[in-house]
Scaffold this motif. Structure first.
Motif, short mmCIF file in Angstrom:
data_model
loop_
_atom_site.label_atom_id
_atom_site.label_comp_id
_atom_site.label_asym_id
_atom_site.label_seq_id
_atom_site.Cartn_x
_atom_site.Cartn_y
_atom_site.Cartn_z
N VAL A 1 51.95 37.37 45.40
CA VAL A 1 50.99 38.35 45.91
C VAL A 1 51.55 39.77 45.84
O VAL A 1 50.83 40.71 45.54
N ASN A 2 52.83 39.94 46.11
CA ASN A 2 53.41 41.28 46.21
C ASN A 2 54.10 41.76 44.94
O ASN A 2 54.50 42.90 44.86
N GLY A 3 54.27 40.92 43.96
CA GLY A 3 55.00 41.30 42.76
C GLY A 3 54.17 42.17 41.83
O GLY A 3 53.01 42.48 42.09
N ASN A 4 54.77 42.54 40.72
CA ASN A 4 54.09 43.37 39.73
C ASN A 4 53.56 42.56 38.56
O ASN A 4 53.05 43.13 37.61
N SER A 5 53.68 41.24 38.63
CA SER A 5 53.18 40.42 37.53
C SER A 5 51.66 40.57 37.43
O SER A 5 50.98 40.94 38.38
N ALA B 1 50.01 38.42 40.05
CA ALA B 1 50.07 38.98 41.40
C ALA B 1 49.04 40.10 41.56
O ALA B 1 48.37 40.20 42.59
N GLN B 2 48.91 40.93 40.55
CA GLN B 2 47.93 42.02 40.60
C GLN B 2 46.50 41.46 40.62
O GLN B 2 45.65 41.95 41.36
N GLN B 3 46.26 40.41 39.84
CA GLN B 3 44.94 39.77 39.85
C GLN B 3 44.63 39.24 41.25
O GLN B 3 43.53 39.42 41.75
N GLN B 4 45.61 38.61 41.87
CA GLN B 4 45.42 38.02 43.20
C GLN B 4 45.11 39.11 44.22
O GLN B 4 44.21 38.96 45.04
N ARG B 5 45.88 40.21 44.19
CA ARG B 5 45.63 41.30 45.14
C ARG B 5 44.23 41.90 44.94
O ARG B 5 43.52 42.18 45.91
N CYS C 1 38.98 42.64 33.67
CA CYS C 1 38.64 41.90 32.44
C CYS C 1 39.22 40.49 32.48
O CYS C 1 38.55 39.52 32.12
N GLU C 2 40.46 40.38 32.95
CA GLU C 2 41.11 39.07 33.03
C GLU C 2 40.39 38.16 34.04
O GLU C 2 40.19 36.98 33.78
N LEU C 3 40.00 38.74 35.17
CA LEU C 3 39.27 37.96 36.17
C LEU C 3 37.92 37.50 35.62
O LEU C 3 37.48 36.37 35.86
N ARG C 4 37.27 38.37 34.86
CA ARG C 4 36.00 37.98 34.24
C ARG C 4 36.21 36.83 33.27
O ARG C 4 35.39 35.90 33.21
N GLU C 5 37.29 36.87 32.50
CA GLU C 5 37.60 35.79 31.56
C GLU C 5 37.84 34.46 32.29
O GLU C 5 37.62 33.39 31.74
N LEU C 6 38.30 34.55 33.55
CA LEU C 6 38.53 33.36 34.37
C LEU C 6 37.24 32.86 35.02
O LEU C 6 37.25 31.86 35.73
#
Length: 110
Positions: free
Chosen positions: A28-32, A35-39, A68-73
């Motif tokens: 949740v807190n990382g820069n991956s 993690a950014q998608q989750q936040r 865009c990535e969330l939309r793809e999911l």
């Protein structure tokens, strides 16, 4: 057992539990990207999020890419446009994202 800084020791089981907690926090807190998608998703579930808000308050460097990535999911996210002032007082046309619908649980992989 591995000693702690204060001289106490922790067992392998305790170390495993702490590692799992740290892994959860890192997700949740990382820069991956994940993690950014989750936040971003957590914020969208509460209220629409502007590009400025995502960058400054959520530490998401490129909000449009995460959307865009969330939309793809399978997440349905609307883009609304508005004019907001930057921290320096300059007007900018920015996107504000709103979560419309989530994929069925068996379809989502986030």
């Amino acid at each position: 057992m591995r000693p702690l800084r204060d001289g106490a020791a922790i067992s392998g089981e305790e170390r495993g539990a702490r590692g799992a907690e740290q892994d959860d926090q890192q997700r949740v807190n990382g820069n991956s990207r994940r993690a950014q998608q989750q936040r971003l998703l957590e914020a969208l579930r509460i209220a629409p999020v502007s590009t400025f808000d995502a960058r400054s308050r959520r530490d998401i460097a490129h909000p449009a890419a995460r959307v865009c990535e969330l939309r793809e999911l399978g997440f349905s996210i609307a883009t609304l446009w508005s004019t907001e002032l930057s921290e320096s007082g300059t007007k900018h046309r920015v996107a504000k994202y709103a979560l419309i619908a989530e994929p069925r649980p068996q379809e989502a992989h986030l």
